[in-house]
Design a protein around this motif. Structure first.
Motif, PDB file in Angstrom:
ATOM      1  N   ASN A 100       0.767  -1.329   0.094  1.00 52.23           N
ATOM      2  CA  ASN A 100      -0.088   0.057  -0.036  1.00 52.23           C
ATOM      3  C   ASN A 100       0.737   1.182  -0.065  1.00 52.23           C
ATOM      4  O   ASN A 100       0.466   2.294  -0.570  1.00 52.23           O
ATOM      5  CB  ASN A 100      -0.879   0.132   1.178  1.00 52.23           C
ATOM      6  CG  ASN A 100      -2.155  -1.049   0.913  1.00 52.23           C
ATOM      7  OD1 ASN A 100      -2.250  -1.438  -0.145  1.00 52.23           O
ATOM      8  ND2 ASN A 100      -2.514  -1.529   2.229  1.00 52.23           N
ATOM      9  N   GLU A 101       1.789   1.201   0.809  1.00 46.31           N
ATOM     10  CA  GLU A 101       2.833   2.478   0.716  1.00 46.31           C
ATOM     11  C   GLU A 101       3.262   2.741  -0.463  1.00 46.31           C
ATOM     12  O   GLU A 101       3.578   3.879  -0.817  1.00 46.31           O
ATOM     13  CB  GLU A 101       4.143   2.434   1.780  1.00 46.31           C
ATOM     14  CG  GLU A 101       4.916   1.255   1.767  1.00 46.31           C
ATOM     15  CD  GLU A 101       4.285  -0.209   2.417  1.00 46.31           C
ATOM     16  OE1 GLU A 101       5.304  -1.052   2.799  1.00 46.31           O
ATOM     17  OE2 GLU A 101       3.151  -0.308   2.750  1.00 46.31           O
ATOM     18  N   HIS A 102       3.916   1.759  -1.294  1.00 50.53           N
ATOM     19  CA  HIS A 102       4.392   2.003  -2.635  1.00 50.53           C
ATOM     20  C   HIS A 102       3.264   2.535  -3.530  1.00 50.53           C
ATOM     21  O   HIS A 102       3.572   3.597  -4.184  1.00 50.53           O
ATOM     22  CB  HIS A 102       4.834   0.859  -3.240  1.00 50.53           C
ATOM     23  CG  HIS A 102       6.245   0.191  -2.625  1.00 50.53           C
ATOM     24  ND1 HIS A 102       6.700  -0.837  -3.247  1.00 50.53           N
ATOM     25  CD2 HIS A 102       6.682   0.496  -1.617  1.00 50.53           C
ATOM     26  CE1 HIS A 102       7.922  -1.109  -2.531  1.00 50.53           C
ATOM     27  NE2 HIS A 102       7.925  -0.021  -1.626  1.00 50.53           N
ATOM     28  N   ILE A 103       2.060   1.996  -3.448  1.00 46.71           N
ATOM     29  CA  ILE A 103       0.986   2.612  -4.320  1.00 46.71           C
ATOM     30  C   ILE A 103       0.681   3.900  -3.762  1.00 46.71           C
ATOM     31  O   ILE A 103       0.523   4.950  -4.734  1.00 46.71           O
ATOM     32  CB  ILE A 103      -0.335   1.677  -4.301  1.00 46.71           C
ATOM     33  CG1 ILE A 103       0.120   0.441  -4.916  1.00 46.71           C
ATOM     34  CG2 ILE A 103      -1.232   2.300  -4.962  1.00 46.71           C
ATOM     35  CD1 ILE A 103      -0.906  -0.771  -4.523  1.00 46.71           C
ATOM     36  N   GLU A 104       0.395   4.335  -2.570  1.00 47.03           N
ATOM     37  CA  GLU A 104       0.157   5.614  -2.332  1.00 47.03           C
ATOM     38  C   GLU A 104       1.385   6.639  -2.538  1.00 47.03           C
ATOM     39  O   GLU A 104       1.139   7.705  -3.015  1.00 47.03           O
ATOM     40  CB  GLU A 104       0.266   5.753  -0.733  1.00 47.03           C
ATOM     41  CG  GLU A 104      -1.100   4.882  -0.251  1.00 47.03           C
ATOM     42  CD  GLU A 104      -1.452   4.654   1.192  1.00 47.03           C
ATOM     43  OE1 GLU A 104      -0.318   5.514   1.884  1.00 47.03           O
ATOM     44  OE2 GLU A 104      -2.170   3.899   1.787  1.00 47.03           O
ATOM     45  N   ALA A 105       2.410   6.395  -2.615  1.00 44.17           N
ATOM     46  CA  ALA A 105       3.745   7.229  -2.795  1.00 44.17           C
ATOM     47  C   ALA A 105       3.726   7.453  -4.494  1.00 44.17           C
ATOM     48  O   ALA A 105       3.719   8.125  -4.901  1.00 44.17           O
ATOM     49  CB  ALA A 105       4.804   6.486  -2.501  1.00 44.17           C
ATOM     50  N   ALA A 106       3.414   6.625  -5.131  1.00 35.07           N
ATOM     51  CA  ALA A 106       3.223   6.662  -6.614  1.00 35.07           C
ATOM     52  C   ALA A 106       1.927   7.357  -7.114  1.00 35.07           C
ATOM     53  O   ALA A 106       2.182   8.242  -7.756  1.00 35.07           O
ATOM     54  CB  ALA A 106       3.202   5.112  -7.288  1.00 35.07           C
TER      55      ALA A 106
END
Length: 363
Positions: free
Chosen positions: A57-63
């Motif tokens: 989730n943190e990767h997706i949110e950052a992207a």
């Protein structure tokens, strides 16, 4: 339709995550167009974020946050969508095929349609909101739709050709040399007491290098150049009385040079990269009032790059700032500066003569 919503739905599907009903409706039959349009954007995002995108989730949110913040990424995505949509619309127009919900959403996004096309799209939108399946699109309206998308795609392609021609003439190496010239002009301006002019040059150089680093954050020469621009910015800020700003810029420069000196593996950096990093560290230590520690780094840099006049110049300055200057080392350093100063815009004969006078005064 919101471009960010389409990107989010496409990114989730690209990564194998579940997509809600609204996202699925946005994609629909447009997925064969959206998927290849996502690929260059995801590649840019991974380079900028310094990590491979996963389903975390943190990767997706950052992207998603980076995409929504950066208009350039949005335009990369939109241009790819234009290029992918055009042949599909041409084929539908030729075969009088169906324009499904996903393609309708995509078509309304790619162009800002006017006139009769706009009216048709509004009618289709109302039908889709009521849950009515779209089974066709009038040949006249579809022809106008295809022409509008084609017009925008042609405009984008023309700009791409112009930019590509310029990019062919301006290589990365040439851009870096231009940024170094900005730094040199800033140093000359500082020698003349023109602090604002120096800061303008340094800000322009930092913006240029920062733009390149966003696309290639691991590029060592670019990182080193950014370190020197930060160091020079600190000098200009201090000269202008902004000591807090100068300290902040020095902290950032120190971090750049220390990472390259200690954390970048030897097989990932050249001897010249190491010399530049050591030179930069010597500069920062000198600005921080530690000439002896600066001399250690600068001597090591000079041993690697003995023809760099700026390293020898800074050895001279570090000795000058020492409690007990070594005039013999200062004389040797000044000789090396003179021997290698050809083409160095800021190492003028008058400036070198002033250094000689300072040296003579210590003897």
């Amino acid at each position: 339709m919101d471009l960010a919503k389409l990107f989010k739905a496409g990114l989730l599907k690209f990564l194998g995550k579940s997509v809600d009903i609204g996202g699925a409706a946005l994609l629909g039959g447009a997925w064969p167009i959206v998927k290849p349009a996502l690929e260059p954007v995801i590649e840019l995002l991974q380079r900028r974020l310094g990590q491979r995108l996963t389903t975390a989730n943190e990767h997706i949110e950052a992207a998603l946050a980076e995409f929504e913040r950066d208009q350039h990424l949005q335009q990369v995505f939109l241009g790819a969508l234009q290029r992918g949509l055009l042949p599909v619309l041409d084929q539908l127009r030729a075969t009088r095929g169906e324009l499904d919900e996903g393609l309708w959403h995509l078509a309304t996004l790619v162009g800002r349609f006017r006139g009769e096309v706009d009216e048709h799209l509004e009618q289709l939108g109302r039908r889709l909101e009521q849950g009515v399946s779209v089974t066709g699109f009038s040949p006249e309206a579809l022809a106008q739709l295809a022409e509008e998308v084609a017009r925008q795609a042609r405009a984008t392609e023309k700009m791409y050709v112009v930019a590509s021609q310029d990019a062919a003439r301006f290589s990365i190496g040439r851009i870096v040399r231009h940024a170094y010239r900005m730094q040199t002009r800033a140093l000359v301006a500082m020698q003349r007491g023109q602090v604002e002019a120096a800061l303008d040059e340094l800000e322009a150089g930092r913006l240029l290098v920062a733009t390149l680093l966003r696309e290639a954050p691991a590029d060592l020469p670019l990182r080193l150049l950014m370190g020197f621009l930060l160091k020079s910015s600190a000098q200009a800020l201090a000269q202008g009385g902004d000591h807090a700003g100068a300290e902040s810029a020095l902290d950032a420069a120190l971090e750049v040079f220390e990472v390259i000196e200690h954390d970048v593996p030897p097989d990932h950096k050249s001897a010249n990269d190491l010399a530049v990093a050591l030179h930069g560290l010597g500069n920062v230590l000198l600005e921080r009032g530690n000439p002896q520690a600066a001399l250690e780094r600068l001597r090591a840099a000079a041993a690697i790059a003995p023809t760099n006049p700026y390293i020898w110049h800074d050895i001279y300055v570090a000795q000058l700032d020492s409690d007990h200057p070594d005039v013999d080392e200062m004389a040797r350093a000044l000789d090396r500066v003179r021997a290698n100063a050809t083409g160095a815009e800021d190492l003028t004969p008058d400036y070198l003569a002033s250094l000689q006078q300072r040296l003579d005064g210590l003897r």
